[in-house]
Design a protein around this motif. Structure first.
Motif, mmCIF file in Angstrom:
data_model
loop_
_atom_site.group_PDB
_atom_site.id
_atom_site.type_symbol
_atom_site.label_atom_id
_atom_site.label_comp_id
_atom_site.label_asym_id
_atom_site.label_seq_id
_atom_site.Cartn_x
_atom_site.Cartn_y
_atom_site.Cartn_z
ATOM 1 N N LEU B 70 0.832 -1.212 0.000
ATOM 2 C CA LEU B 70 0.000 0.000 0.000
ATOM 3 C C LEU B 70 0.863 1.257 0.000
ATOM 4 O O LEU B 70 0.603 2.215 -0.745
ATOM 5 C CB LEU B 70 -0.924 -0.019 1.229
ATOM 6 N N LEU B 71 1.911 1.251 0.833
ATOM 7 C CA LEU B 71 2.780 2.430 0.894
ATOM 8 C C LEU B 71 3.491 2.661 -0.445
ATOM 9 O O LEU B 71 3.633 3.806 -0.889
ATOM 10 C CB LEU B 71 3.802 2.272 2.022
ATOM 11 N N ILE B 73 2.435 1.652 -3.470
ATOM 12 C CA ILE B 73 1.453 2.071 -4.481
ATOM 13 C C ILE B 73 1.078 3.542 -4.284
ATOM 14 O O ILE B 73 1.026 4.319 -5.239
ATOM 15 C CB ILE B 73 0.202 1.161 -4.417
ATOM 16 N N LEU B 74 0.857 3.939 -3.027
ATOM 17 C CA LEU B 74 0.512 5.337 -2.751
ATOM 18 C C LEU B 74 1.686 6.259 -3.070
ATOM 19 O O LEU B 74 1.520 7.300 -3.698
ATOM 20 C CB LEU B 74 0.111 5.503 -1.278
ATOM 21 N N ALA B 76 4.251 5.823 -5.080
ATOM 22 C CA ALA B 76 4.505 5.928 -6.522
ATOM 23 C C ALA B 76 3.367 6.706 -7.194
ATOM 24 O O ALA B 76 3.603 7.488 -8.112
ATOM 25 C CB ALA B 76 4.634 4.539 -7.128
ATOM 26 N N GLY B 77 2.130 6.486 -6.711
ATOM 27 C CA GLY B 77 0.992 7.208 -7.271
ATOM 28 C C GLY B 77 1.074 8.700 -7.031
ATOM 29 O O GLY B 77 0.598 9.497 -7.841
ATOM 30 N N MET B 78 1.689 9.072 -5.915
ATOM 31 C CA MET B 78 1.855 10.504 -5.615
ATOM 32 C C MET B 78 3.117 11.061 -6.285
ATOM 33 O O MET B 78 3.491 12.191 -6.042
ATOM 34 C CB MET B 78 1.921 10.697 -4.099
ATOM 35 N N ARG B 79 3.741 10.225 -7.089
ATOM 36 C CA ARG B 79 4.950 10.568 -7.851
ATOM 37 C C ARG B 79 6.094 11.007 -6.952
ATOM 38 O O ARG B 79 6.738 12.031 -7.156
ATOM 39 C CB ARG B 79 4.624 11.618 -8.912
ATOM 40 N N LEU B 112 5.796 1.537 -11.610
ATOM 41 C CA LEU B 112 4.550 2.308 -11.463
ATOM 42 C C LEU B 112 4.743 3.786 -11.788
ATOM 43 O O LEU B 112 3.777 4.529 -11.862
ATOM 44 C CB LEU B 112 4.028 2.176 -10.024
ATOM 45 N N ASN B 123 2.674 17.066 -2.741
ATOM 46 C CA ASN B 123 2.190 15.706 -2.951
ATOM 47 C C ASN B 123 3.343 14.741 -3.291
ATOM 48 O O ASN B 123 3.437 13.643 -2.744
ATOM 49 C CB ASN B 123 1.179 15.730 -4.095
ATOM 50 N N LEU B 130 6.588 8.276 1.778
ATOM 51 C CA LEU B 130 5.869 6.990 1.859
ATOM 52 C C LEU B 130 6.716 5.849 1.291
ATOM 53 O O LEU B 130 6.734 4.742 1.839
ATOM 54 C CB LEU B 130 4.531 7.079 1.118
#
Lengths: 64, 154
Positions: B70-71, B73-74, B76-79, B112, B123, B130
């Motif tokens: 989860l950490l 994915i979050l 990487a998603g927040m770049r 990702l 962000n 994270l």
């Protein structure tokens, strides 16, 4: 342009998710038994949030 | 001497059970256990939760895997910034060590983020934290699995 996978979280959302995930992981690693784990996770989560908000307010006078 | 009596008749001591025996563990067994603990630690580092799964601690294995996933994915998603080996300063090198702690998930995070990090916003900066947290948490879990395998912890 926003990347299709890109996530946008507010400061508070990021802090809550971080506190929750870390509290659960610490609770499972350091305690045995459902009750002790739940108690530890709850306390840890609350303290993460309180200390985070507290530090935020402590920095407020120096933010400008 | 006429007053001397056999020891067995004068003591009420109960023999120590095997579990609390004070005799040292044979060296060969200790070496085998150390090698097994190191293997479990390496497995736990490479795939989050695998070390605890090998020790049949299913709940901890699931939580470790889920938390690190989860950490990552979050983050990487927040770049967030995924540090590489060629860090320019000490902080970048430390960041690389922390990120690498996630084991195989370091490469998942790279996959990702095809467009690379963007830390021009807060962000992206949170995402960097994270990702580092995922690595450090996985190292902590690997250390825990190692200690359990060496029977130092429950």
């Amino acid at each position: 342009m926003m990347h299709p996978y890109e996530l946008r979280l507010s400061h508070f959302q990021a802090m809550v998710i971080f506190a929750l995930v870390i509290s659960i992981a610490f609770g499972f690693l350091s305690r045995r038994g459902a009750y002790k784990r739940a108690k530890y996770i709850l306390w840890s989560f609350i303290l993460f949030l309180l200390i985070g908000v507290g530090i935020g307010w402590a920095m407020y006078p120096f933010s400008r | 001497m006429p007053d001397e009596v056999p020891v067995a008749e004068t003591t009420n001591a109960v023999p120590l059970p095997q579990a609390v025996s004070t005799y040292p563990e044979p060296t060969q067994d200790r070496h085998r256990r150390d090698a097994l603990a190191l293997t479990i630690a390496a497995a736990a580092w490479f795939l989050p939760g695998l070390g605890h799964a090998l020790l049949k601690m299913w709940g901890r294995a699931l939580v470790c895997f889920s938390a690190v996933a989860l950490l990552v994915i979050l983050g990487a998603g927040m770049r967030g910034n995924i540090f590489s080996r060629n860090g320019e300063d000490a902080f970048a090198k430390l960041g690389y060590v922390a990120d690498l702690g996630a084991g195989s998930f370091y490469f998942v995070a790279k996959a990702l983020e095809p467009t690379g990090p963007d830390v021009s916003h807060a962000n992206g900066d949170y995402g960097t934290r994270l990702l580092a947290t995922a690595g450090v948490l996985n190292m902590l879990a690997a250390l825990h699995a190692y200690e359990v395998a060496r029977a130092r912890k429950a």
